[in-house]
Motif scaffolding. Sequence first.
Motif, PDB file in Angstrom:
ATOM      1  N   LEU A  95     -37.956  29.263 -46.333  1.00  0.00           N
ATOM      2  CA  LEU A  95     -38.044  28.144 -47.271  1.00  0.00           C
ATOM      3  C   LEU A  95     -39.257  28.160 -48.173  1.00  0.00           C
ATOM      4  O   LEU A  95     -39.317  27.377 -49.124  1.00  0.00           O
ATOM      5  CB  LEU A  95     -38.034  26.820 -46.494  1.00  0.00           C
TER       6      LEU A  95
ATOM      7  N   ARG B 147     -36.446  18.808 -48.722  1.00  0.00           N
ATOM      8  CA  ARG B 147     -36.461  19.440 -50.045  1.00  0.00           C
ATOM      9  C   ARG B 147     -35.264  20.374 -50.253  1.00  0.00           C
ATOM     10  O   ARG B 147     -35.120  20.955 -51.310  1.00  0.00           O
ATOM     11  CB  ARG B 147     -37.756  20.237 -50.224  1.00  0.00           C
ATOM     12  N   TRP B 148     -34.426  20.556 -49.224  1.00  0.00           N
ATOM     13  CA  TRP B 148     -33.295  21.462 -49.305  1.00  0.00           C
ATOM     14  C   TRP B 148     -32.233  20.977 -48.333  1.00  0.00           C
ATOM     15  O   TRP B 148     -32.430  20.036 -47.580  1.00  0.00           O
ATOM     16  CB  TRP B 148     -33.742  22.894 -48.988  1.00  0.00           C
TER      17      TRP B 148
ATOM     18  N   HIS C 274     -29.754  25.744 -48.815  1.00  0.00           N
ATOM     19  CA  HIS C 274     -29.437  25.645 -50.246  1.00  0.00           C
ATOM     20  C   HIS C 274     -30.420  24.708 -50.933  1.00  0.00           C
ATOM     21  O   HIS C 274     -30.715  23.624 -50.429  1.00  0.00           O
ATOM     22  CB  HIS C 274     -28.014  25.111 -50.436  1.00  0.00           C
ATOM     23  N   ARG C 275     -30.914  25.155 -52.073  1.00  0.00           N
ATOM     24  CA  ARG C 275     -31.746  24.287 -52.903  1.00  0.00           C
ATOM     25  C   ARG C 275     -31.657  24.764 -54.342  1.00  0.00           C
ATOM     26  O   ARG C 275     -31.943  25.920 -54.640  1.00  0.00           O
ATOM     27  CB  ARG C 275     -33.205  24.296 -52.436  1.00  0.00           C
TER      28      ARG C 275
ATOM     29  N   GLN D  22     -37.338  20.695 -42.111  1.00  0.00           N
ATOM     30  CA  GLN D  22     -36.735  19.899 -43.176  1.00  0.00           C
ATOM     31  C   GLN D  22     -37.248  18.462 -43.124  1.00  0.00           C
ATOM     32  O   GLN D  22     -37.590  17.867 -44.144  1.00  0.00           O
ATOM     33  CB  GLN D  22     -35.214  19.906 -43.053  1.00  0.00           C
TER      34      GLN D  22
END
Length: 391
Positions: A389, A303-304, A321-322, A297
Amino acid sequence: MWIDREIEELVRQRAETRPVVVLTGARQTGKTSLMRRLFPDHGFVSLDLPSEAEQAELDPGSFLARHSPPVVIDEVQYAPGLFRHLKTVVDADRRNGAFLLTGSQPLRLMRSVSDSLAGRADILELEPLAYSEAKAAHPDLTVEEFLVRGGFPELYADREIDARGFLQSYVATYLERDLRQLLQVSSLRDYERFLRASALRSAQLLNRSDLARDTGVVGSTLASWLGVLEASHQLVLLEPWYGNPTTRRVKRPKLYLRDAGLAAFLCGVYSIDDLRVTPLAGALWETLVCAEIRRSQTNRHGRWNLFFWQDRSREADFLVHRAGKFHLADAKWTEQPRSRDAASLRKVLSVMPADAVESLSVVCRTRNAYPLTDDVFAVPLDGMCDALLGN
């Protein structure tokens, strides 16, 4: 030897677009080495030297005349008075990459950045090594060795270094140097006991009352100590997902040490043989998986978002979560997971929004990814983040 870091491209990009880049992180994660390698044409000065820190604090104009931009200023938190002068210099000449700053005491550092360099600085965090980074340098490295040894770069630049001795010195340095400057502690022995008690609870729900009782401190002291442990990049508190307010969920965060090797050391797990027999192996594995996801991350610049899921009958160790989409993962200390290891994830799936869950993964010590059920895959540690991801 130099070990390539996944964050290198991101650091270069920020230096090309911002006048000030601040690289923070725990001690011994390689901040200084990374900046000096990426920007060999910049000047360099370390405020670890008392004489340099004193001039930077008391006479910043003369200090910057001696160390004109572009320059790397190491351990910049030792001269908070420098930041106000940096603001004036940057406003007069907004050259990108002019000031590259490193610091390992984020409480003091972030306060100075937010007060004086808001809108002028980009802040990045350097985590310990990811398993993929260490394995690229040492292809024979196993996940078990990496878990016990930890992710500090010096331990892989020279694998002959005794990891136990290194981590023992690391804890002593943290207690004696950083802690005394961050927090008034009457007894470092009490804080060390708290540090070890926290490690024994890594990958568990945080129970402040139990931790305070076992450490022998009052609740207000415990809250302060947890804050310092978190702010000094030694611990992370992972929050639960609250997406469905009608479902009764836990409200407490889960506690994780950031480096699984340091957690293992503090728990008295010093070797792979110790790891194979300890009842803490599952929690230490989960600690490592959490660290790997968080490192990815950081390197991908957030990005999430990462959470966990837990209610009375269902649990998922990690929920990514995104944009309304989810990836769910459990960490299992096994080389050969079975379909029953996917049961908890499938229970969570049953109460998630329809078509919102993109993957279900059991992260384990398997060598290759393979399906456990029609919708759940077993995945190894290396390549896990790409499976969860994407790129």
